[in-house]
Scaffold this motif. Structure first.
Motif, PDB file in Angstrom:
ATOM      1  N   PRO A   1       0.822  -1.212   0.000  1.00 48.95           N
ATOM      2  CA  PRO A   1       0.000   0.000   0.000  1.00 48.95           C
ATOM      3  C   PRO A   1       0.859   1.268   0.000  1.00 48.95           C
ATOM      4  CG  PRO A   1      -0.356  -1.313   2.008  1.00 48.95           C
ATOM      5  CD  PRO A   1       0.625  -2.049   1.172  1.00 48.95           C
ATOM      6  N   ILE A   2       0.269   2.344  -0.518  1.00 50.01           N
ATOM      7  CA  ILE A   2       1.004   3.625  -0.592  1.00 50.01           C
ATOM      8  C   ILE A   2       0.320   4.655   0.311  1.00 50.01           C
ATOM      9  CG2 ILE A   2       1.771   5.491  -2.125  1.00 50.01           C
ATOM     10  CD1 ILE A   2       1.673   3.453  -4.444  1.00 50.01           C
ATOM     11  N   HIS A   3       1.110   5.273   1.174  1.00 50.50           N
ATOM     12  CA  HIS A   3       0.634   6.342   2.042  1.00 50.50           C
ATOM     13  C   HIS A   3       1.381   7.632   1.685  1.00 50.50           C
ATOM     14  CE1 HIS A   3      -0.663   3.440   5.547  1.00 50.50           C
ATOM     15  NE2 HIS A   3      -1.173   3.106   4.383  1.00 50.50           N
ATOM     16  N   VAL A   4       0.649   8.732   1.659  1.00 46.57           N
ATOM     17  CA  VAL A   4       1.252  10.015   1.253  1.00 46.57           C
ATOM     18  C   VAL A   4       1.120  11.037   2.380  1.00 46.57           C
ATOM     19  CG1 VAL A   4       0.846  12.013  -0.273  1.00 46.57           C
ATOM     20  CG2 VAL A   4       0.975   9.722  -1.244  1.00 46.57           C
TER      21      VAL A   4
ATOM     22  N   ASN B   1      -2.673  15.276 -10.782  1.00 44.61           N
ATOM     23  CA  ASN B   1      -1.796  14.953 -11.924  1.00 44.61           C
ATOM     24  C   ASN B   1      -0.851  13.790 -11.615  1.00 44.61           C
ATOM     25  OD1 ASN B   1      -2.834  17.141 -13.260  1.00 44.61           O
ATOM     26  ND2 ASN B   1      -1.217  18.534 -12.592  1.00 44.61           N
ATOM     27  N   PHE B   2      -0.718  13.460 -10.335  1.00 45.85           N
ATOM     28  CA  PHE B   2       0.327  12.491  -9.953  1.00 45.85           C
ATOM     29  C   PHE B   2      -0.209  11.086  -9.676  1.00 45.85           C
ATOM     30  CE2 PHE B   2       1.889  16.511  -7.655  1.00 45.85           C
ATOM     31  CZ  PHE B   2       2.308  17.056  -8.848  1.00 45.85           C
ATOM     32  N   PHE B   3      -1.479  11.003  -9.278  1.00 43.52           N
ATOM     33  CA  PHE B   3      -1.998   9.691  -8.848  1.00 43.52           C
ATOM     34  C   PHE B   3      -3.323   9.399  -9.537  1.00 43.52           C
ATOM     35  CE2 PHE B   3       0.413  11.485  -5.245  1.00 43.52           C
ATOM     36  CZ  PHE B   3       1.429  10.543  -5.179  1.00 43.52           C
ATOM     37  N   ASN B   4      -3.549   8.128  -9.755  1.00 47.31           N
ATOM     38  CA  ASN B   4      -4.802   7.672 -10.363  1.00 47.31           C
ATOM     39  C   ASN B   4      -5.858   7.420  -9.305  1.00 47.31           C
ATOM     40  OD1 ASN B   4      -4.942   7.620 -13.074  1.00 47.31           O
ATOM     41  ND2 ASN B   4      -4.390   5.458 -13.302  1.00 47.31           N
TER      42      ASN B   4
ATOM     43  N   GLU C   1      -3.702   4.499  -0.281  1.00 48.94           N
ATOM     44  CA  GLU C   1      -4.500   3.931   0.829  1.00 48.94           C
ATOM     45  C   GLU C   1      -4.754   4.950   1.934  1.00 48.94           C
ATOM     46  OE1 GLU C   1      -5.229   0.442   1.214  1.00 48.94           O
ATOM     47  OE2 GLU C   1      -4.369  -0.018  -0.743  1.00 48.94           O
ATOM     48  N   ARG C   2      -3.809   5.838   2.120  1.00 46.81           N
ATOM     49  CA  ARG C   2      -3.931   6.755   3.272  1.00 46.81           C
ATOM     50  C   ARG C   2      -3.166   8.050   2.998  1.00 46.81           C
ATOM     51  NH1 ARG C   2      -2.708   4.020   8.829  1.00 46.81           N
ATOM     52  NH2 ARG C   2      -4.599   2.931   8.159  1.00 46.81           N
ATOM     53  N   LEU C   3      -3.678   9.111   3.625  1.00 46.58           N
ATOM     54  CA  LEU C   3      -3.043  10.422   3.493  1.00 46.58           C
ATOM     55  C   LEU C   3      -2.778  10.990   4.886  1.00 46.58           C
ATOM     56  CD1 LEU C   3      -3.340  11.827   0.483  1.00 46.58           C
ATOM     57  CD2 LEU C   3      -4.407  13.565   1.839  1.00 46.58           C
TER      58      LEU C   3
ATOM     59  N   GLN D   1     -10.580  11.407  -4.713  1.00 44.43           N
ATOM     60  CA  GLN D   1     -10.411  10.808  -6.053  1.00 44.43           C
ATOM     61  C   GLN D   1      -9.201   9.887  -6.141  1.00 44.43           C
ATOM     62  OE1 GLN D   1     -10.982  13.264  -9.571  1.00 44.43           O
ATOM     63  NE2 GLN D   1     -11.711  14.885  -8.212  1.00 44.43           N
ATOM     64  N   ILE D   2      -8.189  10.139  -5.326  1.00 43.61           N
ATOM     65  CA  ILE D   2      -6.961   9.335  -5.480  1.00 43.61           C
ATOM     66  C   ILE D   2      -6.825   8.262  -4.393  1.00 43.61           C
ATOM     67  CG2 ILE D   2      -5.668  11.029  -6.802  1.00 43.61           C
ATOM     68  CD1 ILE D   2      -4.454  12.044  -4.232  1.00 43.61           C
ATOM     69  N   LEU D   3      -7.668   8.366  -3.361  1.00 43.21           N
ATOM     70  CA  LEU D   3      -7.643   7.343  -2.308  1.00 43.21           C
ATOM     71  C   LEU D   3      -8.551   6.182  -2.688  1.00 43.21           C
ATOM     72  CD1 LEU D   3      -7.780   9.640   0.850  1.00 43.21           C
ATOM     73  CD2 LEU D   3      -6.017   7.918   0.431  1.00 43.21           C
ATOM     74  N   VAL D   4      -8.276   5.016  -2.118  1.00 41.05           N
ATOM     75  CA  VAL D   4      -9.193   3.879  -2.282  1.00 41.05           C
ATOM     76  C   VAL D   4     -10.533   4.231  -1.638  1.00 41.05           C
ATOM     77  CG1 VAL D   4      -7.381   2.107  -2.275  1.00 41.05           C
ATOM     78  CG2 VAL D   4      -8.344   2.878  -0.092  1.00 41.05           C
ATOM     79  N   ASP D   5     -11.586   3.503  -1.988  1.00 41.36           N
ATOM     80  CA  ASP D   5     -12.872   3.688  -1.307  1.00 41.36           C
ATOM     81  C   ASP D   5     -12.665   3.452   0.186  1.00 41.36           C
ATOM     82  OD1 ASP D   5     -14.124   4.159  -3.667  1.00 41.36           O
ATOM     83  OD2 ASP D   5     -14.920   2.125  -3.883  1.00 41.36           O
TER      84      ASP D   5
END
Ligand code: SAM
Length: 213
Positions: free
Chosen positions: A40-43, A102-105, A110-112, A141-145
């Motif tokens: 998972p990716i956290h930002v 612009n950076f993420f789909n 998963e988390r911010l 828009q860029i996080l998972v549900d």
């Protein structure tokens, strides 16, 4: 964050493409390839000198972390902390959070984390607050549900504003703390601002908010 401009900071950041990812829009939708795993990716938005993510990436080697910081001179201080570490699960972007779509789909994160963001106390600057509904629309828009935002601040006014902003947006609130360091929470990693403010005896506010799934 007040920091003098460091001449040549931008060029210095370019020397470490494995840590500071340039032209992140190229990787939109394919960050798992950048990290070379399916973790998972956290930002963290407004990452500053990176202390929080340096600690988190050590504590959670199976999570990929990305810090976004718009000032190159500030990010250079983060780079100084990590350039000699073997930390493949940590990357930084020298970018403005306003451009995050612009950076993420959709659903790529998963988390911010939002830590000690600038409070912008004047009403006319509300849209600049990183917890303003315009930013929440982008984060959703860029996080998972059902993705989460974990938020910490020393600023009571910003905290109250953000709780209202999160719940007004239809997010649910969890683990709300009005005095984090006396709450008994485990696994808290301090940011540089958190350390500075708590040393002065100031209380730290924290909450987790979750988008609808
Ligand atoms: N998160 C760190 C901490 O808790 O110690 C730094 C907090 S500092 C008050 C806020 C940081 O967010 C600054 O370094 C600032 O440059 C960065 N920042 C503010 N707005 C930003 C934006 N729109 N895009 C990227 N970085 C931003």
């Amino acid at each position: 964050m007040r920091l003098r401009n460091i001449p040549g900071a931008k060029d210095e950041l370019k020397q470490y493409p494995n840590i500071v990812v340039h032209d992140p829009s190229q990787h939109k939708g394919s960050w798992k390839k950048v990290f070379n795993n399916e973790n998972p990716i956290h930002v963290e938005v407004g990452t500053g000198k990176g202390q929080f993510l340096v600690g988190m990436s050590e504590l959670h080697p199976h999570i990929n972390f990305i810090g976004i910081e718009k000032y190159d001179s500030v990010l250079l201080r983060a780079l100084e902390q990590v350039k000699d570490l073997d930390r493949p699960n940590l990357k930084f972007l020298n970018e403005d959070v306003a451009d995050i779509l612009n950076f993420f789909n959709k659903g790529e994160l998963e988390r911010l984390f939002i830590n000690f963001t600038d409070p912008w106390p004047k009403n006319r600057h509300e849209k600049r607050r990183l917890t303003y509904k315009g930013f929440l629309e982008m984060y959703e828009q860029i996080l998972v549900d059902g993705g989460e935002i974990h938020f910490k601040t020393d600023n009571q006014g910003l905290f109250e504003y953000s709780l209202e902003s999160f719940s007004g947006y239809g997010m649910t609130l969890h683990n709300v703390s009005l005095d984090l360091h006396r709450s008994g929470i485990k696994g808290n990693v301090m940011t540089e601002y958190e350390r500075k403010f708590s040393r002065k005896g100031m209380r730290i506010y924290r909450c987790e908010s979750k988008f609808r799934s």
